[in-house]
Design a protein around this motif. Structure first.
Motif, PDB file in Angstrom:
ATOM      1  N   ALA A  51      30.405 -12.903 -20.674  1.00 30.29           N
ATOM      2  CA  ALA A  51      29.831 -13.933 -21.535  1.00 30.29           C
ATOM      3  C   ALA A  51      28.452 -13.521 -22.039  1.00 30.29           C
ATOM      4  O   ALA A  51      28.093 -13.785 -23.193  1.00 30.29           O
ATOM      5  N   VAL A  52      27.659 -12.870 -21.188  1.00 32.73           N
ATOM      6  CA  VAL A  52      26.335 -12.394 -21.606  1.00 32.73           C
ATOM      7  C   VAL A  52      26.469 -11.384 -22.737  1.00 32.73           C
ATOM      8  O   VAL A  52      25.720 -11.419 -23.729  1.00 32.73           O
ATOM      9  N   ILE A  53      27.435 -10.476 -22.610  1.00 31.60           N
ATOM     10  CA  ILE A  53      27.661  -9.474 -23.662  1.00 31.60           C
ATOM     11  C   ILE A  53      28.063 -10.157 -24.963  1.00 31.60           C
ATOM     12  O   ILE A  53      27.582  -9.801 -26.055  1.00 31.60           O
ATOM     13  N   CYS A  54      28.926 -11.168 -24.862  1.00 36.76           N
ATOM     14  CA  CYS A  54      29.380 -11.891 -26.059  1.00 36.76           C
ATOM     15  C   CYS A  54      28.222 -12.611 -26.740  1.00 36.76           C
ATOM     16  O   CYS A  54      28.038 -12.503 -27.961  1.00 36.76           O
ATOM     17  N   VAL A  55      27.411 -13.323 -25.966  1.00 34.55           N
ATOM     18  CA  VAL A  55      26.271 -14.050 -26.530  1.00 34.55           C
ATOM     19  C   VAL A  55      25.271 -13.084 -27.136  1.00 34.55           C
ATOM     20  O   VAL A  55      24.747 -13.305 -28.243  1.00 34.55           O
ATOM     21  N   GLY A  56      24.997 -11.983 -26.426  1.00 31.36           N
ATOM     22  CA  GLY A  56      24.055 -10.994 -26.946  1.00 31.36           C
ATOM     23  C   GLY A  56      24.527 -10.374 -28.245  1.00 31.36           C
ATOM     24  O   GLY A  56      23.729 -10.151 -29.170  1.00 31.36           O
ATOM     25  N   ALA A  57      25.826 -10.104 -28.340  1.00 30.77           N
ATOM     26  CA  ALA A  57      26.371  -9.507 -29.568  1.00 30.77           C
ATOM     27  C   ALA A  57      26.263 -10.479 -30.743  1.00 30.77           C
ATOM     28  O   ALA A  57      25.866 -10.078 -31.855  1.00 30.77           O
ATOM     29  N   LEU A  58      26.589 -11.750 -30.529  1.00 35.68           N
ATOM     30  CA  LEU A  58      26.483 -12.731 -31.611  1.00 35.68           C
ATOM     31  C   LEU A  58      25.036 -12.908 -32.053  1.00 35.68           C
ATOM     32  O   LEU A  58      24.757 -13.019 -33.261  1.00 35.68           O
ATOM     33  N   PHE A 110      20.780 -11.747 -36.186  1.00 38.99           N
ATOM     34  CA  PHE A 110      19.462 -11.192 -36.520  1.00 38.99           C
ATOM     35  C   PHE A 110      19.581 -10.132 -37.614  1.00 38.99           C
ATOM     36  O   PHE A 110      18.837 -10.152 -38.607  1.00 38.99           O
ATOM     37  N   VAL A 111      20.536  -9.231 -37.457  1.00 39.14           N
ATOM     38  CA  VAL A 111      20.666  -8.110 -38.394  1.00 39.14           C
ATOM     39  C   VAL A 111      21.101  -8.599 -39.772  1.00 39.14           C
ATOM     40  O   VAL A 111      20.622  -8.089 -40.802  1.00 39.14           O
ATOM     41  N   VAL A 112      21.985  -9.583 -39.829  1.00 44.63           N
ATOM     42  CA  VAL A 112      22.491 -10.071 -41.113  1.00 44.63           C
ATOM     43  C   VAL A 112      21.359 -10.589 -41.980  1.00 44.63           C
ATOM     44  O   VAL A 112      21.313 -10.337 -43.197  1.00 44.63           O
ATOM     45  N   VAL A 113      20.410 -11.299 -41.394  1.00 48.86           N
ATOM     46  CA  VAL A 113      19.290 -11.821 -42.180  1.00 48.86           C
ATOM     47  C   VAL A 113      18.420 -10.679 -42.693  1.00 48.86           C
ATOM     48  O   VAL A 113      17.946 -10.710 -43.843  1.00 48.86           O
TER      49      VAL A 113
END
Length: 391
Positions: A95-102, A107-110
C-alpha cells in the motif's frame, strides 16, 4: 441563501484546520503509535495542502505550489488507507508503494503540464487518485476488526461519499471543463469545500474514538513492538512469518509439521446480544486455553477475530489429530468455567504437511476449512483439512 467562495474558503480553512491540528496535537501528547500516527500524517497533509494552494494564489513559485498541493492532497486519503490497514493489522508495504507512486505521478504531471488556467493543471490525474484511495480506505473499514466497530461505519460511509463525489466531479471536469455550468454549479470550489469540512470533522471524531478504543478497550492491550500481544499470542502477520520459516526449514529435512486452527463460532452474535465485555471474556478464555494446552515448543498466533492457530511439529497424522483433540478439550474446559455462562461452538481443524505440503498458505487454508466444518457440524470437534486414506 447562497455562500460566496471567500466565506466558504475561510470556513473550510478554520474548521478543517482546527480539527486537524487538534488531532495532531493529541497524537503527539499521547505518544501514539500505529494507526494514530498514520492518521495524524493524513491530517497534516490536509493542512499543508491548503498552505500550498494559498502560496500559488499569492503568485509564489509558479507550478511548484500546485504540484506540491496536488501531491499532499493525494496523501490525505492515502495515509487514511494506510492507517486503516495498520489498525486491521494488515501489511502496509504494498500500500505504501501504491500511495507513493500515485503521489509521484500527481507531482510530475503538474511539472510537465504546468499550472494551467486557474491552477487546474494535473487535476484530472489527482482526482483519479483521490477516487481510488478514498474507495480503498472505505473498503478497509469494512474488514475486521474495524468492521466490528459501529463507530467505523460512519467513517466508511463518509469515505465512500467522498469517493463518489470526486468521481462525479472528475467526470464533470472531463466532460464540461472547469468553467462549465454543470461543474461550477455542482462540483465547483464551494461544494468541494463543504465536502472537505464534512470529511475532516467526521474523520477527526471517528478516528479519535477508534484510537481510544484501540488503546483503552482493545482486547488484550496489544501491541508490543515484537508483534506479540500482551497475553503472549502472536499477531497474525508475526505468526505467518514465523510459521513460514518453520515450514521452510522443516522441508529441508522432510520433518512433519501440523497447523491447527481453532475457530470460535458465534462471537459476533454474542457481542451484539450480550455486549463486548462478555465476548472479550470468551475470547480471553480461549486464547489462554490454546496457549496452555498447545505443546511448549509450538507457536500460537491469531488468524482472525474468531480464530487462533498453532504451528507445531507432528511426526504422524495421528499425532496431529491428538494435539488438536487436546487443545479442543482445553478450550471446552475453560469455557465451561467462564463467568459468562455462555458456551459457543468450537471447531478445530488440523492440516499436516504429509497431505498438503510445506506451503503455508495452502496449509492454513486447509486447516481453516476443516475448522469451519468442525464448528458447523454437530458432534464434530476435530477434523482434518485433507483426508488421507491411511489415517
Amino acid at each position: 441563501m447562497s455562500l460566496d467562495l471567500f466565506t466558504v474558503t475561510v470556513m473550510t480553512a478554520l474548521v478543517a484546520g482546527v480539527a486537524s491540528v487538534t488531532f495532531i496535537v493529541e497524537t503527539v501528547f499521547r505518544r501514539d503509535s500505529g494507526p494514530g500516527r498514520l492518521w495524524a500524517v493524513a491530517f497534516f497533509c490536509g493542512v499543508t495542502t491548503t498552505l500550498a494552494y494559498t502560496a500559488w494564489s499569492a503568485g509564489v513559485g509558479g507550478a511548484i505550489p500546485i504540484a506540491v498541493g496536488n501531491t499532499l492532497f493525494i496523501l490525505v486519503p492515502g495515509f487514511m488507507w494506510l492507517g486503516n490497514r495498520r489498525y486491521n493489522d494488515r501489511s502496509i508495504r504494498a500500500a505504501v508503494i501504491c500511495v507513493g507512486a500515485l503521489a509521484a505521478v500527481a507531482f510530475v504531471v503538474v511539472l510537465v503540464e504546468g499550472p494551467g488556467p486557474g491552477g487546474w493543471g494535473g487535476w484530472g490525474v489527482m482526482a483519479a487518485g483521490l477516487v481510488a484511495l478514498f474507495l480503498a480506505a472505505a473498503i478497509e473499514t469494512l474488514r475486521p476488526p474495524l468492521r466490528n466497530l459501529r463507530s467505523a461505519w460512519t467513517l466508511s460511509a463518509v469515505l465512500i461519499a467522498a469517493s463518489l463525489f470526486y468521481g462525479a466531479r472528475l467526470v464533470a471536469f472531463l466532460a464540461d471543463g472547469p468553467d462549465g455550468d454543470v461543474f461550477v454549479t455542482w462540483f465547483g470550489p464551494v461544494p468541494a469545500n463543504l465536502c472537505t469540512v464534512i470529511l475532516t470533522v467526521v474523520a477527526a471524531i471517528v478516528m479519535s474514538v477508534l484510537r481510544s478504543h484501540r488503546s483503552g478497550q482493545r482486547r488484550f492491550e496489544w501491541l508490543t513492538q515484537g508483534g506479540v500481544a500482551a497475553d503472549g499470542v502472536m499477531l497474525a502477520r508475526t505468526f505467518a512469518g514465523a510459521s513460514a520459516d518453520i515450514l521452510e526449514r522443516s522441508s529441508w529435512r522432510a520433518d512433519g509439521v501440523s497447523l491447527i486452527v481453532i475457530r470460535v463460532e458465534g462471537l459476533d452474535e454474542i457481542r451484539r446480544a450480550f455486549g463486548t465485555e462478555i465476548a472479550d471474556d470468551i475470547s480471553r478464555a480461549c486464547r489462554g486455553a490454546v496457549r496452555r494446552y498447545a505443546p511448549a515448543s509450538a507457536i500460537v498466533g491469531e488468524d482472525a477475530e474468531d480464530r487462533l492457530a498453532v504451528c507445531t511439529s507432528a511426526t504422524t497424522i495421528a499425532d496431529a489429530r491428538r494435539l488438536g483433540a487436546t487443545i479442543y478439550r482445553g478450550c471446552t474446559d475453560e469455557l465451561s468455567e467462564a463467568d459468562s455462562g455462555l458456551f459457543p461452538f468450537v471447531g478445530v481443524g488440523v492440516a499436516v504437511t504429509a497431505d498438503t505440503g510445506y506451503d503455508f498458505t495452502a496449509l492454513l487454508s486447509a486447516a481453516r476449512e476443516a475448522a469451519r466444518r468442525a464448528a458447523e457440524t454437530p458432534g464434530s470437534s476435530v477434523l482434518l483439512g485433507a483426508v488421507d486414506p491411511r489415517a
